[in-house]
Design an enzyme around this catalytic site. Structure first.
Site, mmCIF file in Angstrom:
data_model
loop_
_atom_site.group_PDB
_atom_site.id
_atom_site.type_symbol
_atom_site.label_atom_id
_atom_site.label_comp_id
_atom_site.label_asym_id
_atom_site.label_seq_id
_atom_site.Cartn_x
_atom_site.Cartn_y
_atom_site.Cartn_z
ATOM 1 N N GLY A 56 0.837 -1.189 0.000
ATOM 2 C CA GLY A 56 0.000 0.000 0.000
ATOM 3 C C GLY A 56 0.872 1.240 0.000
ATOM 4 N N SER A 57 0.230 2.383 0.142
ATOM 5 C CA SER A 57 0.950 3.659 0.161
ATOM 6 C C SER A 57 1.621 3.874 1.513
ATOM 7 C CB SER A 57 -0.026 4.809 -0.106
ATOM 8 O OG SER A 57 -0.916 4.941 0.994
ATOM 9 N N PHE A 85 1.971 5.439 5.089
ATOM 10 C CA PHE A 85 0.997 5.757 6.132
ATOM 11 C C PHE A 85 -0.277 4.916 6.035
ATOM 12 C CE2 PHE A 85 3.492 9.574 5.190
ATOM 13 C CZ PHE A 85 4.158 9.713 6.394
ATOM 14 N N LYS A 90 1.383 -0.548 6.813
ATOM 15 C CA LYS A 90 2.076 -1.766 6.390
ATOM 16 C C LYS A 90 2.991 -2.316 7.485
ATOM 17 C CE LYS A 90 4.022 0.243 2.956
ATOM 18 N NZ LYS A 90 3.522 1.581 3.338
ATOM 19 N N GLU A 137 9.898 -3.086 4.329
ATOM 20 C CA GLU A 137 10.437 -2.189 3.293
ATOM 21 C C GLU A 137 11.073 -2.988 2.158
ATOM 22 O OE1 GLU A 137 9.601 0.831 3.268
ATOM 23 O OE2 GLU A 137 9.269 1.437 5.338
ATOM 24 N N VAL A 138 10.363 -4.024 1.730
ATOM 25 C CA VAL A 138 10.894 -4.958 0.738
ATOM 26 C C VAL A 138 11.203 -4.284 -0.597
ATOM 27 C CG1 VAL A 138 8.660 -5.778 -0.143
ATOM 28 C CG2 VAL A 138 10.631 -7.338 -0.074
ATOM 29 N N CYS A 161 -6.407 10.119 2.271
ATOM 30 C CA CYS A 161 -5.834 11.214 1.489
ATOM 31 C C CYS A 161 -5.701 12.455 2.360
ATOM 32 C CB CYS A 161 -6.705 11.502 0.271
ATOM 33 S SG CYS A 161 -6.092 12.861 -0.748
ATOM 34 N N CYS A 195 -8.187 15.375 0.542
ATOM 35 C CA CYS A 195 -9.656 15.324 0.499
ATOM 36 C C CYS A 195 -10.291 14.325 1.456
ATOM 37 C CB CYS A 195 -10.125 15.043 -0.925
ATOM 38 S SG CYS A 195 -9.835 13.334 -1.454
ATOM 39 N N CYS A 247 -6.028 13.397 -6.145
ATOM 40 C CA CYS A 247 -5.232 14.467 -5.529
ATOM 41 C C CYS A 247 -3.730 14.260 -5.722
ATOM 42 C CB CYS A 247 -5.558 14.576 -4.042
ATOM 43 S SG CYS A 247 -7.265 15.076 -3.710
#
Length: 195
Positions: free
Chosen positions: A15-16, A18, A21, A89-90, A145, A148, A186
């Site tokens: 995922g992104s 924050f 993970k 942090e693969v 996000c 938004c 965004c």
């Protein structure tokens, strides 16, 4: 029909930034410890944001980790009494990480990896897409996000408060001072810093 219960599989948490993970990886490792299983955690040496010898989530949860420079260095720390191998942090590991993870799972270990599936440009990041393809279990997490409030699947890199350009270096280790979660709409990546 017979149910064959064999050990050895791959779990990917992606995922992104924050999105939780590392927190999820830590949670899974702690659960294995409650089950009296033996786990070891690895992280790339490049990840020294919060600690050199711990995996630390953005909200402060942590677990001891072995920092390694190259994927194949992981083999030096594998022992028979281990049940679970976790790698945080693969996306920062070299291309051998896919083979290393495959070998470990084939040897009967539960392998849990966590990492960014997209770079700051919104493109597939490192070896994570390959790991997702060979994994038995994939968990894709989303953040919120920062613009938004929608579900965020992207990581926005900021330089002096402005979105980083497409041709900026892919790897820049940082935390909230240089990255924030964004939704598809965004997320911005200017083609050129001068524009």
């Amino acid at each position: 029909m017979y149910l064959i219960n064999q050990n050895g599989w791959i779990e990917v948490i992606c995922g992104s930034m924050f999105s939780g993970k590392s927190e999820e990886l830590i949670r899974r490792v702690r659960r294995t410890q409650f089950a009296k299983q033996h786990a070891i955690v690895f992280k790339p040496c490049i990840d020294n944001r919060y600690s050199e010898e711990d995996v630390v989530s953005h909200n402060g949860l942590k677990v001891k980790a072995v920092p390694v420079s190259a994927s194949k260095d992981i083999f030096e720390h594998i022992t028979e009494e281990l049940d679970v191998i976790a790698i945080d942090e693969v996306q920062f590991f070299d291309g051998d990480i896919v083979e290393v993870v495959q070998v470990l799972a084939n040897r009967g270990y539960r392998v849990i990896v966590a990492g960014l599936d997209q770079d700051f440009r919104g493109l597939p990041f490192g070896q994570v897409p390959q790991l997702m393809a060979i994994a038995e279990h994939v968990t894709k997490l989303q953040a919120v996000c920062s613009v938004c409030g929608s579900p965020a699947s992207r990581t926005q890199r900021l330089i002096d408060g402005d979105p980083a350009a497409f041709d900026d270096p892919i790897i820049l280790v940082g935390a909230s001072e240089s990255y924030e979660p964004r939704c598809r709409h965004c997320h911005a990546v200017p083609a050129n810093k001068d524009k």
